[in-house]
Design an enzyme around this catalytic site. Structure first.
Site, PDB file in Angstrom:
ATOM      1  N   ARG A   1      -0.746   8.900   2.033  1.00  0.00           N
ATOM      2  CA  ARG A   1      -2.111   9.402   1.883  1.00  0.00           C
ATOM      3  C   ARG A   1      -2.206  10.919   1.925  1.00  0.00           C
ATOM      4  O   ARG A   1      -3.026  11.509   1.222  1.00  0.00           O
ATOM      5  CB  ARG A   1      -2.995   8.814   2.989  1.00  0.00           C
ATOM      6  CG  ARG A   1      -3.288   7.350   2.775  1.00  0.00           C
ATOM      7  CD  ARG A   1      -4.055   6.788   3.938  1.00  0.00           C
ATOM      8  NE  ARG A   1      -4.351   5.386   3.688  1.00  0.00           N
ATOM      9  CZ  ARG A   1      -4.881   4.574   4.589  1.00  0.00           C
ATOM     10  NH1 ARG A   1      -5.172   5.027   5.782  1.00  0.00           N
ATOM     11  NH2 ARG A   1      -5.129   3.317   4.299  1.00  0.00           N
TER      12      ARG A   1
ATOM     13  N   GLU B   1       0.834  -1.199   0.000  1.00  0.00           N
ATOM     14  CA  GLU B   1       0.000   0.000   0.000  1.00  0.00           C
ATOM     15  C   GLU B   1       0.868   1.248   0.000  1.00  0.00           C
ATOM     16  O   GLU B   1       2.087   1.175   0.164  1.00  0.00           O
ATOM     17  CB  GLU B   1      -0.952  -0.027   1.210  1.00  0.00           C
ATOM     18  CG  GLU B   1      -1.895  -1.227   1.186  1.00  0.00           C
ATOM     19  CD  GLU B   1      -2.880  -1.237   2.335  1.00  0.00           C
ATOM     20  OE1 GLU B   1      -2.905  -0.272   3.111  1.00  0.00           O
ATOM     21  OE2 GLU B   1      -3.637  -2.214   2.451  1.00  0.00           O
TER      22      GLU B   1
ATOM     23  N   ARG C   1      -0.646   8.690   9.435  1.00  0.00           N
ATOM     24  CA  ARG C   1      -0.578   7.233   9.623  1.00  0.00           C
ATOM     25  C   ARG C   1      -0.168   6.523   8.340  1.00  0.00           C
ATOM     26  O   ARG C   1      -0.710   6.785   7.273  1.00  0.00           O
ATOM     27  CB  ARG C   1      -1.950   6.707  10.061  1.00  0.00           C
ATOM     28  CG  ARG C   1      -2.023   5.185  10.152  1.00  0.00           C
ATOM     29  CD  ARG C   1      -3.346   4.738  10.702  1.00  0.00           C
ATOM     30  NE  ARG C   1      -4.438   4.965   9.793  1.00  0.00           N
ATOM     31  CZ  ARG C   1      -4.908   4.056   8.917  1.00  0.00           C
ATOM     32  NH1 ARG C   1      -4.314   2.880   8.797  1.00  0.00           N
ATOM     33  NH2 ARG C   1      -5.934   4.341   8.151  1.00  0.00           N
TER      34      ARG C   1
ATOM     35  N   HIS D   1     -11.058  10.042   7.142  1.00  0.00           N
ATOM     36  CA  HIS D   1     -10.821   8.605   7.262  1.00  0.00           C
ATOM     37  C   HIS D   1     -10.291   8.179   8.628  1.00  0.00           C
ATOM     38  O   HIS D   1     -10.750   7.204   9.199  1.00  0.00           O
ATOM     39  CB  HIS D   1      -9.835   8.176   6.182  1.00  0.00           C
ATOM     40  CG  HIS D   1      -9.538   6.713   6.148  1.00  0.00           C
ATOM     41  ND1 HIS D   1     -10.526   5.759   5.945  1.00  0.00           N
ATOM     42  CD2 HIS D   1      -8.374   6.029   6.290  1.00  0.00           C
ATOM     43  CE1 HIS D   1      -9.972   4.547   5.961  1.00  0.00           C
ATOM     44  NE2 HIS D   1      -8.670   4.688   6.179  1.00  0.00           N
TER      45      HIS D   1
ATOM     46  N   HIS E   1      -8.757   9.971   3.522  1.00  0.00           N
ATOM     47  CA  HIS E   1      -8.446   8.904   2.559  1.00  0.00           C
ATOM     48  C   HIS E   1      -8.648   9.468   1.164  1.00  0.00           C
ATOM     49  O   HIS E   1      -9.669  10.087   0.876  1.00  0.00           O
ATOM     50  CB  HIS E   1      -9.347   7.684   2.765  1.00  0.00           C
ATOM     51  CG  HIS E   1      -8.805   6.459   2.110  1.00  0.00           C
ATOM     52  ND1 HIS E   1      -8.827   6.289   0.743  1.00  0.00           N
ATOM     53  CD2 HIS E   1      -8.188   5.369   2.619  1.00  0.00           C
ATOM     54  CE1 HIS E   1      -8.262   5.134   0.448  1.00  0.00           C
ATOM     55  NE2 HIS E   1      -7.857   4.568   1.562  1.00  0.00           N
TER      56      HIS E   1
END
Length: 519
Positions: free
Chosen positions: A288, A116, A384, A349, A241
């Protein structure tokens, strides 16, 4: 009144992991889990990606995972916490599997690891694209097998019971003695008195309205802890997100997993131009914060309501195997991803800040612990890293369990008064709650979104103070309702986000203020 050894507020991965561990260790001690919706309704249930954990020492290492986490956190991570969480990962994953959680394997029987945004290696263990759902299923099944765990669904925690509720308590050190709980089916309010209380209450996504979170994510635990005078930190770091499914008629809620970009999908603007390489050399696999800010920039330039995620060039058989839920959800919206691009937009998110805790999950209030998304542990810093949140919950739930195994909390010797709602009435109309909710959410989206400014933040705090005054007045004169309490909590959370945003004078990770940009 109910008396219990351990009160757990929340039934996601954090609360359930602690409960199962402590129940297995101490079969003669009682655990009460309070959750405001169905017992399986939590942010955990909707986690698509997986658990980031180092399992292949030849291709990956703890050092690489630590470095990826520190890079994403943009200099604000606690390095010792990052090291602890990542090195504990394999053990905690093994426990999950012992409790019955299943994860995808490849043809050779090894873990089918995903990659990811922000990760340098394939290290995300997953169960198709419904990893959280599978973890929640396994943990609930195990919890129901343990007779000393009681789960109270459809029970809403109004407030923590602390010293200021106890008339003759003159102690200067704040302690938690349990909570006041509202039974949503009977409308009765009662007290749960506990030796130790754990807040595992999840996130704050609904503060923004447009969110990937379920409707229960209203920041209840953070607001309760704040009102009880616990230390709250890093609330400005709200992670958006980048790719929630855009729905013209309603609020974005369905998440198109980070792993889809890891699988090779491209982000394009309306003209079909693949724009991410212009913003970051990692393109779609940037972290992100960068991808969300890049999309926000494209939308501001074009005036369009969304961009697109292009999967048409991918191996569709493999895509359907990895992401069946996403594929079918798109079909429900008349999007055939074999030929159509998916309209996507950033949505609230994850919260990187929250209730400040140490490595044992202790808050700044005695007998009060916290775990999961409602906490600020130091793992995430300013942003994060994808799939580190489930890992954090597992590790901290274990640490809190270990701490309780070594420290025996006795029943508090205090007389807790019953909830007093004398003089309150059932409101005749709920329009005030709904109006203030929509006003607050629009305010947060418009003034406190991905890109902020001091002018918008100052306007936001003025408007929020006006809404708070109206809601507090309504709260004092009305019988308790879940919607009113949730609104009160979301206003507290919104104020914390704005106030702590104004105090940050440099842009870090997920926080970007145009007034902090140096000329």
């Amino acid at each position: 009144m109910i008396e219990t050894n351990y009160l757990v507020i929340g039934s996601g991965i954090a609360g359930l992991t602690f409960s199962v561990k402590i129940a297995e260790k101490f079969p003669n001690r009682s655990i009460v889990i309070v959750t405001k919706a169905n017992e399986d309704e939590s942010n955990t249930k909707y986690a698509q990606g997986g658990v980031a954990v180092v399992l292949d020492a030849e291709k990956d290492s703890f050092k690489k995972h630590i470095e990826d986490t520190l890079i994403a956190g943009d200099g604000l991570c606690d390095t010792e916490v990052v090291k602890m969480v990542i090195e504990e990962g394999p053990k905690r994953l093994e426990e999950l599997m012992l409790w019955g959680a299943n994860f995808d394997l490849d043809a050779s029987g090894e873990f089918d690891l995903g990659k990811e945004g922000g990760h340098s290696e394939y290290r995300v263990v997953h169960h198709k694209d419904i990893t959280g759902y599978e973890i929640e299923r396994a943990l609930l099944k195990r919890a129901h097998q343990l007779p000393n765990i009681t789960i109270l669904p459809h029970h809403f925690v109004i407030d923590l019971v602390t010293n200021h509720h106890i008339i003759d308590d003159t102690s200067k050190n704040i302690s938690c003695y349990g909570a006041y709980v509202f039974d949503q089916k009977t409308d009765q309010i009662f007290t749960i008195k506990a030796n130790s209380t754990l807040l595992a209450s999840g996130g704050i996504g609904c503060v923004y309205g447009h969110t990937t979170n379920p409707i229960i994510a209203t920041g209840d635990g953070i607001a309760m802890a704040y009102r009880a005078k616990a230390k709250i930190k890093d609330m400005e770091f709200v992670q958006f997100h980048p790719t929630a499914l855009y729905e013209a008629k309603g609020e974005s809620s369905f998440l198109i997993s980070e792993a889809v970009r890891g699988f090779g999908a491209y982000l394009r603007n309306k003209k079909g131009y693949r724009f991410m390489p212009d913003y970051d050399e990692r393109a779609e696999l940037a972290s992100r914060d960068i991808v969300s800010q890049s999309i926000d920039s494209e939308l501001k330039k074009s005036g369009e309501p969304h961009v697109y995620l292009d999967c048409t060039h991918l191996d569709m058989d493999a895509f359907k195997k990895h992401f069946p839920n996403i594929y079918n959800k798109c079909l429900e919206h008349h999007i055939n991803i074999e030929t159509d691009w998916i309209p996507v937009v950033p949505a609230s998110h994850y919260l990187c800040g929250g209730i400040e805790v140490d490595k044992n999950g202790s808050t700044t209030i005695n007998n009060l612990f916290a775990c999961g998304e409602c906490t600020r542990t130091g793992l995430h810093g300013a942003n994060r890293l994808a799939s580190n949140s489930l890992l954090e919950a597992l590790v901290y739930a274990h640490n809190i369990f270990k701490f309780h195994s070594e420290h025996d909390y006795q029943a508090p010797n205090v007389l807790i008064p019953d909830w007093d709602d004398e003089g309150t009435v059932i409101p005749k109309e709920h329009i005030l709650v709904q109006h203030n909710l929509k006003q607050m959410q629009a305010l947060m989206r418009d003034y406190v979104g991905i890109v902020r400014s001091n002018k918008r933040l100052k306007r936001a705090i003025k408007h929020l103070d006006l809404i708070e005054n109206e809601v507090e007045e309504l709260y004092k004169e009305s019988k308790i309702s879940t919607s009113l309490c949730e609104l009160r909590n979301m206003i507290n959370v919104s104020q914390l986000i704005v106030e702590q945003s104004l105090k940050r004078k440099e842009n870090k990770g997920g926080y970007f203020n145009i007034d902090n940009v140096k000329d």
